[in-house]
Design a protein around this motif. Sequence first.
Motif, mmCIF file in Angstrom:
data_model
loop_
_atom_site.group_PDB
_atom_site.id
_atom_site.type_symbol
_atom_site.label_atom_id
_atom_site.label_comp_id
_atom_site.label_asym_id
_atom_site.label_seq_id
_atom_site.Cartn_x
_atom_site.Cartn_y
_atom_site.Cartn_z
ATOM 1 N N THR A 19 0.841 -1.210 0.000
ATOM 2 C CA THR A 19 0.000 0.000 0.000
ATOM 3 C C THR A 19 0.868 1.249 0.000
ATOM 4 O OG1 THR A 19 -1.793 -1.148 1.152
ATOM 5 C CG2 THR A 19 -1.773 1.267 1.291
ATOM 6 N N GLN A 21 3.997 1.484 -0.987
ATOM 7 C CA GLN A 21 4.701 1.570 -2.268
ATOM 8 C C GLN A 21 3.789 2.116 -3.355
ATOM 9 O OE1 GLN A 21 5.994 -2.550 -2.383
ATOM 10 N NE2 GLN A 21 8.114 -1.943 -1.968
ATOM 11 N N ARG A 22 2.562 1.633 -3.420
ATOM 12 C CA ARG A 22 1.617 2.081 -4.452
ATOM 13 C C ARG A 22 1.325 3.575 -4.309
ATOM 14 N NH1 ARG A 22 -2.419 -1.089 -3.261
ATOM 15 N NH2 ARG A 22 -3.548 0.477 -2.054
ATOM 16 N N GLU A 23 1.081 4.017 -3.089
ATOM 17 C CA GLU A 23 0.743 5.425 -2.876
ATOM 18 C C GLU A 23 1.930 6.355 -3.122
ATOM 19 O OE1 GLU A 23 -2.313 6.694 -2.311
ATOM 20 O OE2 GLU A 23 -3.123 4.669 -2.474
ATOM 21 N N ALA A 25 4.505 5.812 -4.987
ATOM 22 C CA ALA A 25 4.919 5.758 -6.390
ATOM 23 C C ALA A 25 4.184 6.796 -7.239
ATOM 24 C CB ALA A 25 4.701 4.359 -6.955
ATOM 25 N N GLU A 26 3.051 7.281 -6.735
ATOM 26 C CA GLU A 26 2.287 8.293 -7.474
ATOM 27 C C GLU A 26 2.907 9.683 -7.368
ATOM 28 O OE1 GLU A 26 -1.797 8.132 -6.316
ATOM 29 O OE2 GLU A 26 -1.981 6.018 -6.887
ATOM 30 N N ILE A 27 3.862 9.858 -6.460
ATOM 31 C CA ILE A 27 4.511 11.159 -6.292
ATOM 32 C C ILE A 27 5.601 11.309 -7.349
ATOM 33 C CG2 ILE A 27 5.870 12.637 -4.761
ATOM 34 C CD1 ILE A 27 4.582 11.111 -2.399
ATOM 35 N N GLU A 28 5.521 12.367 -8.124
ATOM 36 C CA GLU A 28 6.523 12.608 -9.159
ATOM 37 C C GLU A 28 7.899 12.809 -8.517
ATOM 38 O OE1 GLU A 28 7.379 15.593 -12.921
ATOM 39 O OE2 GLU A 28 5.495 15.769 -11.817
ATOM 40 N N TRP A 46 14.492 9.481 -3.839
ATOM 41 C CA TRP A 46 13.749 10.444 -4.648
ATOM 42 C C TRP A 46 14.640 11.579 -5.130
ATOM 43 C CZ3 TRP A 46 14.026 10.577 0.577
ATOM 44 C CH2 TRP A 46 14.291 11.795 1.189
ATOM 45 N N ARG A 54 6.668 16.168 1.324
ATOM 46 C CA ARG A 54 5.565 15.577 0.538
ATOM 47 C C ARG A 54 5.438 14.092 0.841
ATOM 48 N NH1 ARG A 54 1.469 14.086 -0.541
ATOM 49 N NH2 ARG A 54 0.588 13.678 -2.582
ATOM 50 N N ALA A 58 2.160 12.341 2.494
ATOM 51 C CA ALA A 58 1.457 11.232 1.842
ATOM 52 C C ALA A 58 1.317 10.046 2.792
ATOM 53 C CB ALA A 58 2.198 10.813 0.572
#
Length: 68
Positions: A19, A21-23, A25-28, A46, A54, A58
């Motif tokens: 969960t 990782q999925r969330e 991964a949406e951060i640019e 990152w 950020r 998240a």
Amino acid sequence: MEKLTLSIPNISCGHCVMTIQRELAEIEGIKSIEGNVEAKEITVEWGPPATIERIRSALQEINYPAAE
């Protein structure tokens, strides 16, 4: 490129790590996210435009806040 290991006390299983990782991964700018269930930690790598603020925000939003 920055890399940091965060303690996430709410991690209890592999699903928790998936969960997170999925969330995240949406951060640019997020390059990699690795989790360790036993240690209750994630390691995030990152670059811009992602920031540690950020990432922490998240994690808080999905109920996996990082320990201070």
